[in-house]
Design a protein around this motif. Structure first.
Motif, mmCIF file in Angstrom:
data_model
loop_
_atom_site.group_PDB
_atom_site.id
_atom_site.type_symbol
_atom_site.label_atom_id
_atom_site.label_comp_id
_atom_site.label_asym_id
_atom_site.label_seq_id
_atom_site.Cartn_x
_atom_site.Cartn_y
_atom_site.Cartn_z
ATOM 1 N N SER A 1 0.085 -6.747 -5.386
ATOM 2 C CA SER A 1 0.145 -5.345 -5.825
ATOM 3 C C SER A 1 -1.023 -4.989 -6.725
ATOM 4 O O SER A 1 -1.739 -4.005 -6.487
ATOM 5 C CB SER A 1 1.469 -5.098 -6.543
ATOM 6 O OG SER A 1 2.572 -5.326 -5.696
ATOM 7 N N ALA B 1 0.118 4.244 -4.698
ATOM 8 C CA ALA B 1 0.393 4.150 -3.265
ATOM 9 C C ALA B 1 1.330 5.242 -2.788
ATOM 10 O O ALA B 1 1.524 5.410 -1.573
ATOM 11 C CB ALA B 1 0.966 2.777 -2.938
ATOM 12 N N GLY B 2 1.947 5.982 -3.690
ATOM 13 C CA GLY B 2 2.851 7.044 -3.304
ATOM 14 C C GLY B 2 4.289 6.609 -3.173
ATOM 15 O O GLY B 2 5.133 7.390 -2.697
ATOM 16 N N TYR B 3 4.601 5.367 -3.597
ATOM 17 C CA TYR B 3 5.974 4.853 -3.524
ATOM 18 C C TYR B 3 6.349 4.332 -4.910
ATOM 19 O O TYR B 3 6.321 3.130 -5.183
ATOM 20 C CB TYR B 3 6.079 3.730 -2.487
ATOM 21 C CG TYR B 3 5.656 4.135 -1.100
ATOM 22 C CD1 TYR B 3 6.535 4.815 -0.262
ATOM 23 C CD2 TYR B 3 4.382 3.843 -0.629
ATOM 24 C CE1 TYR B 3 6.157 5.189 1.022
ATOM 25 C CE2 TYR B 3 3.998 4.210 0.640
ATOM 26 C CZ TYR B 3 4.884 4.887 1.471
ATOM 27 O OH TYR B 3 4.490 5.263 2.735
ATOM 28 N N TRP B 4 6.707 5.248 -5.829
ATOM 29 C CA TRP B 4 7.003 4.822 -7.184
ATOM 30 C C TRP B 4 8.255 3.962 -7.258
ATOM 31 O O TRP B 4 8.386 3.117 -8.142
ATOM 32 C CB TRP B 4 7.153 6.042 -8.091
ATOM 33 C CG TRP B 4 8.274 6.964 -7.713
ATOM 34 C CD1 TRP B 4 8.231 8.033 -6.893
ATOM 35 C CD2 TRP B 4 9.636 6.853 -8.169
ATOM 36 N NE1 TRP B 4 9.465 8.633 -6.778
ATOM 37 C CE2 TRP B 4 10.355 7.922 -7.563
ATOM 38 C CE3 TRP B 4 10.320 5.981 -9.012
ATOM 39 C CZ2 TRP B 4 11.702 8.123 -7.775
ATOM 40 C CZ3 TRP B 4 11.659 6.192 -9.234
ATOM 41 C CH2 TRP B 4 12.347 7.250 -8.625
ATOM 42 N N GLU B 5 9.191 4.156 -6.273
ATOM 43 C CA GLU B 5 10.375 3.305 -6.259
ATOM 44 C C GLU B 5 10.002 1.846 -6.018
ATOM 45 O O GLU B 5 10.546 0.931 -6.651
ATOM 46 C CB GLU B 5 11.358 3.765 -5.189
ATOM 47 C CG GLU B 5 11.849 5.195 -5.345
ATOM 48 C CD GLU B 5 10.935 6.182 -4.636
ATOM 49 O OE1 GLU B 5 9.824 5.757 -4.258
ATOM 50 O OE2 GLU B 5 11.319 7.355 -4.486
ATOM 51 N N ILE B 6 9.069 1.627 -5.097
ATOM 52 C CA ILE B 6 8.616 0.254 -4.817
ATOM 53 C C ILE B 6 7.914 -0.327 -6.037
ATOM 54 O O ILE B 6 8.044 -1.522 -6.350
ATOM 55 C CB ILE B 6 7.699 0.242 -3.583
ATOM 56 C CG1 ILE B 6 8.479 0.687 -2.354
ATOM 57 C CG2 ILE B 6 7.100 -1.142 -3.367
ATOM 58 C CD1 ILE B 6 7.638 0.750 -1.094
ATOM 59 N N GLY C 1 2.479 1.099 -7.407
ATOM 60 C CA GLY C 1 3.445 1.854 -6.620
ATOM 61 C C GLY C 1 3.217 3.350 -6.712
ATOM 62 O O GLY C 1 3.335 4.083 -5.720
ATOM 63 N N LYS C 2 2.842 3.813 -7.906
ATOM 64 C CA LYS C 2 2.586 5.235 -8.073
ATOM 65 C C LYS C 2 1.344 5.665 -7.308
ATOM 66 O O LYS C 2 1.331 6.736 -6.659
ATOM 67 C CB LYS C 2 2.435 5.550 -9.554
ATOM 68 C CG LYS C 2 2.207 7.029 -9.829
ATOM 69 C CD LYS C 2 2.102 7.301 -11.313
ATOM 70 C CE LYS C 2 1.867 8.790 -11.568
ATOM 71 N NZ LYS C 2 1.752 9.091 -13.013
#
Length: 277
Positions: free
Chosen positions: A60, A127-132, A124-125
């Motif tokens: 990541s 990449a557009g997937y803050w949940e991930i 994650g933020k």
């Protein structure tokens, strides 16, 4: 009853001489230590979780940093985030018998863990997937927490007096280790001082005449002693006092220096004074 093969030493005598020799026997097998097996299993699980955490965090954070630098440098820097708090956790384990020393690596490990989790969350933020990102950051927290539980379980509880006694033993061992470089430094200093003194003494000696053998007993006849004149000085004093007889000069030198001079040395100094005069 379950048994297992083992070796037992028994006395065996031959020609009046007895020795302990190994003999194979079947001994009762001890009961299975379930506590130890469970602890090993938990440790293996913790190691697996830690490995997964390092892989996830490195991937990541490395992908995040790769937006600014080349991938080898990005992933090389990414792995530092996890290795830092893992190293702090290892130092905390090494200092488990001294709570004061273990406090610093524990706090530093928590700070470095938070930094690693923030970096994973930032990926994650971006990449557009803050949940991930949040879930990935929780992986590092789970790995750290699991290892903290395992290490604390294996750390024996110590009362205040026992901790103080252990700290005293560690202090004595540390003092012994600290004395090693100090003693080496003292030895180097003493060697340098001895070399300087030898050089000064050599420079104060008068060389023998050209062609004189190194085995001549007169080579080291001049001794520099605090508060005493040298043979050369005593011969010059006698010469300045108008003493020209060699035997009289030798007696004067012996009285002045406290040692019996070599007649050849006295004659050599007298010849040099006659030539100079």
């Amino acid at each position: 009853m379950k048994t297992r093969p083992t070796t037992q030493f028994v006395p065996h005598t031959i020609d009046g001489k007895t020795r302990m020799v190994p003999v194979p026997v079947d001994a009762p097998a001890p009961p299975r230590d379930w506590d130890h097996l469970i602890l090993n299993a938990v440790t293996a699980i913790a190691a697996l979780v830690l490995t997964a955490s390092v892989v996830w965090s490195t991937a990541s954070i490395g992908d995040l940093l790769a937006h600014a630098v080349i991938e080898p440098a990005a992933y090389g820097a990414a792995i530092v985030f996890d290795l830092a708090w893992i190293a702090c956790m290892a130092v905390e384990w090494l200092a488990r018998y001294d709570e004061d020393r273990a406090a610093l690596p524990r706090r530093a490990g928590h700070v470095m863990l938070v930094l690693a989790m923030l970096a994973v969350g930032a990926h994650g933020k971006v990449a557009g997937y803050w949940e991930i990102g949040l879930i990935g950051a929780a992986v590092s927290a789970l790995a750290k927490g699991l290892w903290t539980v395992v290490l604390r379980h294996q750390t024996p509880p110590l009362d205040a007096r026992t901790r103080a006694w252990i700290q005293g033993e560690l202090a004595d061992a540390g003092a012994s280790l600290a004395l090693i470089p100090v003693r080496r430094q003292l030895q180097r200093a003493e060697s340098q001082v001895a070399a300087e003194r030898a050089a000064i003494a050599s420079s104060d000696r008068d060389p023998d005449e050209p062609g004189q053998s190194a085995d001549d007993p007169d080579a080291d006849i001049i001794h520099i002693r605090p508060g005493a004149v040298t043979t050369k000085d005593a011969v010059r004093i006698a010469w300045d006092s108008d003493i020209r007889d060699e035997n009289a000069v030798i007696r004067y030198v012996a009285n002045a220096t406290g040692t019996t001079p070599s007649p050849d040395t006295v004659r050599r100094y007298l010849r040099a004074l006659r030539v100079a005069g």
